[in-house]
Enzyme design. Structure first.
Site: not given
Ligand code: PPE
Length: 308
Positions: A160
């Protein structure tokens, strides 16, 4: 998301700093080369107190992202977890979004990051519904982006990393300028990947589908939670390569993410999905998710870490 500081404090390398003083040099490595990794975590207030959702898994993913980029975080897993809890406490928040970020700091410039310090900060703030409160019931309108997800041998999607979000920003801006709420990106091979900040799920004939990790997606912790919930509710879940048109023909589609939680999708590329609002299985999974995080039912998967 925009804010004022509300007199809050930010954890910087183990010390609390006033929100407005939490600054770094413009010559920090991260500013020039995008060398950061981060997490997004939520803390929910429920009748038993404030509980952080899947804290251990998020901190573990932070360390895994650091490992991929050979960043040595000079804190232990427990020190970061405690730093997160302390940051919530000192800011007097009952429920909040939590943003730990680790980055290559200030020492010298040049692509080689290895001589720069590895710094970590933790900030917390209140963050409402990511794609709008009304979207939780009515769904969002999304479009397939002309920008693809990272090819597997270009940037590691499982990390990430801040830099991955340059790709996400291209897709998000394109979607907004075209009048959509969010983008969905295809992977390098043309299969469905993920949104700019969410994983995607599709439902067809009572089976739940989601793209595999080989479609260059983030290994979402909400994704994992929803797979667990759907299995527990008795549904079959398949992780597959998913063609774009399968999404058009799905009965239900929804996004998952820490910020997005469980948000239904009502149309893709102008094609109405199912009922054009939240579908029954999405509703069931969404309710189960909120019932757990809000402490309305037993925390049967042991996902909540209460603040002391
Ligand atoms: N894909 C991406 C590209 C992504 O950024 C997130 C979270 C997810 C999937 C889902 O992952 P999880 O949170 O572990 O279920 N995106 C983070 C950042 C958003 C932002 O705008 O900043 C979040 O949801 O915290």
């Amino acid at each position: 998301m925009s804010w004022d500081s509300n007199g809050g404090k930010i954890w910087m390398d183990g010390e609390f700093v006033d929100w407005n003083d939490a600054k770094i040099s413009v010559l920090s490595h991260v500013v020039h080369y995008g060398s950061s990794i981060f997490e997004g975590i939520r803390c929910y207030e429920n009748p038993k107190g404030s509980a952080i959702f899947r804290l251990d898994e998020h901190v573990e993913r932070l360390f895994n992202s650091a490992k991929i980029y050979k960043m040595d975080i000079p804190f232990t897993h427990d020190e970061i977890s405690n730093g997160i809890k302390d940051t919530i406490a000192i800011n007097n928040l009952k429920s909040c979004y939590i943003r730990p970020v680790t980055y290559r700091g200030y020492k010298e410039l040049g692509v080689n990051p290895l001589n720069c310090p590895v710094n970590t900060s933790i900030a917390v703030w209140e963050w409402g519904k990511y794609l709008g409160a009304e979207a939780m019931e009515n769904g969002v309108d999304i479009a397939v982006s002309s920008w693809r997800r990272l090819a597997p041998d270009t940037m590691p999607a499982m990390a990430k990393a801040g830099a991955n979000y340059m790709n996400a920003q291209l897709a998000k801006v394109e979607a907004i300028e075209r009048g959509f709420d969010e983008a969905i990106m295809l992977d390098y091979h043309g299969y469905i990947g993920e949104g700019s900040g969410e994983n995607i799920f599709l439902i067809k004939d009572d089976v739940v589908y989601t793209p595999t990790l080989s479609s260059s997606i983030l290994k979402g912790i909400t994704r994992d939670s929803v797979i667990t919930i759907a299995n527990d509710l008795g549904y079959e879940v398949k992780e597959e390569q998913i063609p774009r048109e399968f999404a058009y023909l799905s009965d239900e589609v929804f996004f998952t993410g820490t910020a997005a939680e469980v948000t239904p999708v009502r149309s893709i590329d102008g094609i109405t999905i199912g009922l054009g609002k939240i579908g029954p299985m999405t509703k069931e999974i969404q309710s189960e998710f909120f019932n757990i995080v809000e402490g309305k039912i037993d925390d049967k998967f042991n996902w909540l870490s209460y603040l002391d």
